[in-house]
Write a protein that holds these residues in place. Structure first.
Motif, PDB file in Angstrom:
ATOM      1  N   ALA A 218       0.854  -1.194   0.000  1.00  0.00           N
ATOM      2  CA  ALA A 218       0.000   0.000   0.000  1.00  0.00           C
ATOM      3  C   ALA A 218       0.882   1.233   0.000  1.00  0.00           C
ATOM      4  O   ALA A 218       2.086   1.144   0.267  1.00  0.00           O
ATOM      5  CB  ALA A 218      -0.911  -0.015   1.217  1.00  0.00           C
ATOM      6  N   THR A 219       0.288   2.380  -0.298  1.00  0.00           N
ATOM      7  CA  THR A 219       1.133   3.563  -0.431  1.00  0.00           C
ATOM      8  C   THR A 219       0.768   4.683   0.537  1.00  0.00           C
ATOM      9  O   THR A 219       1.566   5.563   0.804  1.00  0.00           O
ATOM     10  CB  THR A 219       1.140   4.046  -1.901  1.00  0.00           C
ATOM     11  OG1 THR A 219       2.078   5.082  -2.055  1.00  0.00           O
ATOM     12  CG2 THR A 219      -0.207   4.527  -2.366  1.00  0.00           C
ATOM     13  N   LEU A 220      -0.447   4.662   1.098  1.00  0.00           N
ATOM     14  CA  LEU A 220      -0.841   5.746   2.005  1.00  0.00           C
ATOM     15  C   LEU A 220      -0.864   5.313   3.468  1.00  0.00           C
ATOM     16  O   LEU A 220      -0.434   6.050   4.345  1.00  0.00           O
ATOM     17  CB  LEU A 220      -2.223   6.296   1.615  1.00  0.00           C
ATOM     18  CG  LEU A 220      -2.348   6.859   0.198  1.00  0.00           C
ATOM     19  CD1 LEU A 220      -3.748   7.391  -0.037  1.00  0.00           C
ATOM     20  CD2 LEU A 220      -1.324   7.951  -0.053  1.00  0.00           C
ATOM     21  N   THR A 221      -1.424   4.133   3.732  1.00  0.00           N
ATOM     22  CA  THR A 221      -1.427   3.623   5.110  1.00  0.00           C
ATOM     23  C   THR A 221      -0.925   2.186   5.056  1.00  0.00           C
ATOM     24  O   THR A 221      -0.833   1.594   3.991  1.00  0.00           O
ATOM     25  CB  THR A 221      -2.844   3.591   5.727  1.00  0.00           C
ATOM     26  OG1 THR A 221      -3.530   2.444   5.225  1.00  0.00           O
ATOM     27  CG2 THR A 221      -3.620   4.840   5.420  1.00  0.00           C
ATOM     28  N   MET A 222      -0.644   1.628   6.196  1.00  0.00           N
ATOM     29  CA  MET A 222      -0.171   0.245   6.220  1.00  0.00           C
ATOM     30  C   MET A 222      -1.301  -0.711   6.618  1.00  0.00           C
ATOM     31  O   MET A 222      -1.051  -1.885   6.887  1.00  0.00           O
ATOM     32  CB  MET A 222       1.011   0.123   7.196  1.00  0.00           C
ATOM     33  CG  MET A 222       2.276   0.730   6.644  1.00  0.00           C
ATOM     34  SD  MET A 222       2.765  -0.123   5.129  1.00  0.00           S
ATOM     35  CE  MET A 222       2.533   1.135   3.911  1.00  0.00           C
ATOM     36  N   VAL A 223      -2.542  -0.180   6.637  1.00  0.00           N
ATOM     37  CA  VAL A 223      -3.679  -0.972   7.120  1.00  0.00           C
ATOM     38  C   VAL A 223      -3.848  -2.270   6.323  1.00  0.00           C
ATOM     39  O   VAL A 223      -4.000  -3.351   6.886  1.00  0.00           O
ATOM     40  CB  VAL A 223      -4.985  -0.136   7.050  1.00  0.00           C
ATOM     41  CG1 VAL A 223      -6.209  -1.002   7.327  1.00  0.00           C
ATOM     42  CG2 VAL A 223      -4.913   1.011   8.045  1.00  0.00           C
ATOM     43  N   TYR A 224      -3.801  -2.170   4.987  1.00  0.00           N
ATOM     44  CA  TYR A 224      -4.076  -3.358   4.163  1.00  0.00           C
ATOM     45  C   TYR A 224      -2.918  -4.361   4.222  1.00  0.00           C
ATOM     46  O   TYR A 224      -3.152  -5.564   4.178  1.00  0.00           O
ATOM     47  CB  TYR A 224      -4.402  -2.952   2.717  1.00  0.00           C
ATOM     48  CG  TYR A 224      -5.591  -2.026   2.666  1.00  0.00           C
ATOM     49  CD1 TYR A 224      -6.848  -2.482   3.066  1.00  0.00           C
ATOM     50  CD2 TYR A 224      -5.470  -0.692   2.282  1.00  0.00           C
ATOM     51  CE1 TYR A 224      -7.947  -1.629   3.062  1.00  0.00           C
ATOM     52  CE2 TYR A 224      -6.551   0.159   2.269  1.00  0.00           C
ATOM     53  CZ  TYR A 224      -7.789  -0.312   2.665  1.00  0.00           C
ATOM     54  OH  TYR A 224      -8.879   0.529   2.676  1.00  0.00           O
ATOM     55  N   ASP A 225      -1.690  -3.860   4.322  1.00  0.00           N
ATOM     56  CA  ASP A 225      -0.553  -4.786   4.482  1.00  0.00           C
ATOM     57  C   ASP A 225      -0.669  -5.532   5.807  1.00  0.00           C
ATOM     58  O   ASP A 225      -0.385  -6.723   5.886  1.00  0.00           O
ATOM     59  CB  ASP A 225       0.769  -4.010   4.415  1.00  0.00           C
ATOM     60  CG  ASP A 225       1.117  -3.618   3.003  1.00  0.00           C
ATOM     61  OD1 ASP A 225       1.591  -4.472   2.250  1.00  0.00           O
ATOM     62  OD2 ASP A 225       0.870  -2.457   2.631  1.00  0.00           O
ATOM     63  N   TRP A 226      -1.107  -4.801   6.814  1.00  0.00           N
ATOM     64  CA  TRP A 226      -1.282  -5.416   8.140  1.00  0.00           C
ATOM     65  C   TRP A 226      -2.406  -6.457   8.084  1.00  0.00           C
ATOM     66  O   TRP A 226      -2.247  -7.584   8.563  1.00  0.00           O
ATOM     67  CB  TRP A 226      -1.586  -4.302   9.157  1.00  0.00           C
ATOM     68  CG  TRP A 226      -1.922  -4.789  10.509  1.00  0.00           C
ATOM     69  CD1 TRP A 226      -1.054  -5.338  11.416  1.00  0.00           C
ATOM     70  CD2 TRP A 226      -3.215  -4.809  11.125  1.00  0.00           C
ATOM     71  NE1 TRP A 226      -1.735  -5.680  12.557  1.00  0.00           N
ATOM     72  CE2 TRP A 226      -3.060  -5.371  12.402  1.00  0.00           C
ATOM     73  CE3 TRP A 226      -4.474  -4.383  10.717  1.00  0.00           C
ATOM     74  CZ2 TRP A 226      -4.120  -5.531  13.287  1.00  0.00           C
ATOM     75  CZ3 TRP A 226      -5.538  -4.537  11.586  1.00  0.00           C
ATOM     76  CH2 TRP A 226      -5.357  -5.105  12.849  1.00  0.00           C
ATOM     77  N   LEU A 227      -3.523  -6.077   7.437  1.00  0.00           N
ATOM     78  CA  LEU A 227      -4.680  -6.988   7.339  1.00  0.00           C
ATOM     79  C   LEU A 227      -4.360  -8.250   6.550  1.00  0.00           C
ATOM     80  O   LEU A 227      -4.778  -9.349   6.910  1.00  0.00           O
ATOM     81  CB  LEU A 227      -5.838  -6.277   6.622  1.00  0.00           C
ATOM     82  CG  LEU A 227      -6.826  -5.493   7.463  1.00  0.00           C
ATOM     83  CD1 LEU A 227      -7.837  -4.799   6.549  1.00  0.00           C
ATOM     84  CD2 LEU A 227      -7.557  -6.409   8.450  1.00  0.00           C
ATOM     85  N   PHE A 228      -3.619  -8.113   5.449  1.00  0.00           N
ATOM     86  CA  PHE A 228      -3.393  -9.238   4.538  1.00  0.00           C
ATOM     87  C   PHE A 228      -2.022  -9.903   4.726  1.00  0.00           C
ATOM     88  O   PHE A 228      -1.598 -10.708   3.888  1.00  0.00           O
ATOM     89  CB  PHE A 228      -3.577  -8.792   3.075  1.00  0.00           C
ATOM     90  CG  PHE A 228      -4.948  -8.223   2.798  1.00  0.00           C
ATOM     91  CD1 PHE A 228      -6.100  -8.921   3.157  1.00  0.00           C
ATOM     92  CD2 PHE A 228      -5.105  -6.979   2.182  1.00  0.00           C
ATOM     93  CE1 PHE A 228      -7.365  -8.398   2.920  1.00  0.00           C
ATOM     94  CE2 PHE A 228      -6.364  -6.453   1.934  1.00  0.00           C
ATOM     95  CZ  PHE A 228      -7.501  -7.167   2.312  1.00  0.00           C
ATOM     96  N   GLY A 229      -1.337  -9.528   5.822  1.00  0.00           N
ATOM     97  CA  GLY A 229      -0.106 -10.244   6.186  1.00  0.00           C
ATOM     98  C   GLY A 229       1.105  -9.950   5.329  1.00  0.00           C
ATOM     99  O   GLY A 229       1.965 -10.817   5.154  1.00  0.00           O
ATOM    100  N   THR A 230       1.203  -8.739   4.758  1.00  0.00           N
ATOM    101  CA  THR A 230       2.382  -8.418   3.937  1.00  0.00           C
ATOM    102  C   THR A 230       3.172  -7.246   4.517  1.00  0.00           C
ATOM    103  O   THR A 230       3.953  -6.610   3.809  1.00  0.00           O
ATOM    104  CB  THR A 230       1.970  -8.074   2.483  1.00  0.00           C
ATOM    105  OG1 THR A 230       0.934  -7.066   2.531  1.00  0.00           O
ATOM    106  CG2 THR A 230       1.463  -9.278   1.728  1.00  0.00           C
ATOM    107  N   LEU A 231       2.951  -6.987   5.800  1.00  0.00           N
ATOM    108  CA  LEU A 231       3.627  -5.846   6.432  1.00  0.00           C
ATOM    109  C   LEU A 231       5.095  -6.170   6.702  1.00  0.00           C
ATOM    110  O   LEU A 231       5.423  -7.222   7.240  1.00  0.00           O
ATOM    111  CB  LEU A 231       2.916  -5.505   7.751  1.00  0.00           C
ATOM    112  CG  LEU A 231       3.340  -4.218   8.444  1.00  0.00           C
ATOM    113  CD1 LEU A 231       3.005  -3.003   7.585  1.00  0.00           C
ATOM    114  CD2 LEU A 231       2.640  -4.086   9.799  1.00  0.00           C
ATOM    115  N   GLU A 232       5.979  -5.255   6.263  1.00  0.00           N
ATOM    116  CA  GLU A 232       7.423  -5.411   6.507  1.00  0.00           C
ATOM    117  C   GLU A 232       7.873  -4.338   7.503  1.00  0.00           C
ATOM    118  O   GLU A 232       7.319  -3.236   7.519  1.00  0.00           O
ATOM    119  CB  GLU A 232       8.200  -5.189   5.201  1.00  0.00           C
ATOM    120  CG  GLU A 232       7.885  -6.152   4.106  1.00  0.00           C
ATOM    121  CD  GLU A 232       8.747  -7.404   4.135  1.00  0.00           C
ATOM    122  OE1 GLU A 232       9.599  -7.521   5.041  1.00  0.00           O
ATOM    123  OE2 GLU A 232       8.555  -8.242   3.256  1.00  0.00           O
TER     124      GLU A 232
END
Ligand SMILES: [Zn+2]
Ligand SMILES: [Zn+2]
Length: 240
Positions: A218-232
């Motif tokens: 994602a480019t604005l918030t990290m919400v979707y990376d956090w939700l879908f398990g792709t947060l680095e």
């Protein structure tokens, strides 16, 4: 449906004024001024390569024509000068940004990092240690796709809410979108109060640029990376 050209004009003027005044104010802070100089120095080196400069120009042109076409043909139908309660502006701004970020997350993860557009996106990933100019070192097709995703979030949210959105609030949403996209790529090394958040934002996207197998899509918030398990985790960087 009304073609409200006055609202579109007010949107454009507000966006330009906020951008110019905002930049003036931000760079009154000596720490940001210092970071800007460091970025510009590296940017100048990158731009001295003919191919790099050409790619930035092509991306700029793609952005200009996509924006122009949208501002003239679609935007006047989905914004107005009608005033609303303050909370509605906040909800509409957040909705446009979150809707965009959701579709951008999917596009970035599955098209730009998938088979279909990986080659197109690999140009942008040549920046292993991004600086300010790398926000524009993007294939023109990718620039157009990213912009279309953001711009069409405005009519989508207007359609869902059942009325045109306020022109000034949409100028603020667009300002946040453009500035965060630029900030994402800026080299910032200020890991202390009160700059920690800005430092964190840039380090999060820098983690995506380490190689093409990382998350943080994602480019604005990290919400979707956090939700879908792709947060680095953010990466701390040496001076570029
Ligand atoms: Zn990517
Ligand atoms: Zn990037």
């Amino acid at each position: 449906m009304v073609y409200d050209w006055k609202a579109a004009l007010a949107f454009f003027v507000t966006l330009v004024v906020l951008t110019v005044v905002g930049r003036r104010l931000v760079f009154l802070v000596p720490a940001y001024q210092r970071m800007r100089e460091e970025n510009y120095e590296v940017d100048r080196r990158k731009l001295s390569r003919g191919r790099f400069k050409k790619a930035v120009k092509a991306s700029n042109n793609a952005g200009l024509y996509t924006n122009l076409a949208f501002y003239v043909t679609v935007l006047p139908f989905c914004i107005s000068l009608e005033t609303r309660p303050l909370w509605q502006y906040v909800v509409n701004i957040l909705a446009v940004l979150m809707v965009f970020d959701f579709f951008y997350y999917l596009t970035h993860r599955f098209l730009f990092h998938g088979k279909l557009l990986r080659k197109v996106h690999s140009l942008h990933h040549q920046a292993l240690q991004p600086t300010h100019i790398d926000a524009l070192y993007v294939h023109p097709l990718e620039t157009a796709i990213g912009l279309v995703l953001f711009l069409f979030s405005i009519p989508l949210v207007a359609a869902i809410s059942g009325a045109p959105l306020n022109a000034f609030s949409m100028a603020v949403a667009t300002l946040i979108f453009t500035q965060l996209n630029t900030l994402n790529h800026t080299y910032v090394n200020l890991p202390y109060f009160p700059f920690k958040t800005v430092d964190w934002i840039t380090s999060i996207h820098a983690a995506h640029h380490v190689d093409m197998n990382r998350g943080n899509f994602a480019t604005l918030t990290m919400v979707y990376d956090w939700l879908f398990g792709t947060l680095e985790k953010p990466v701390s960087r040496p001076a570029p």
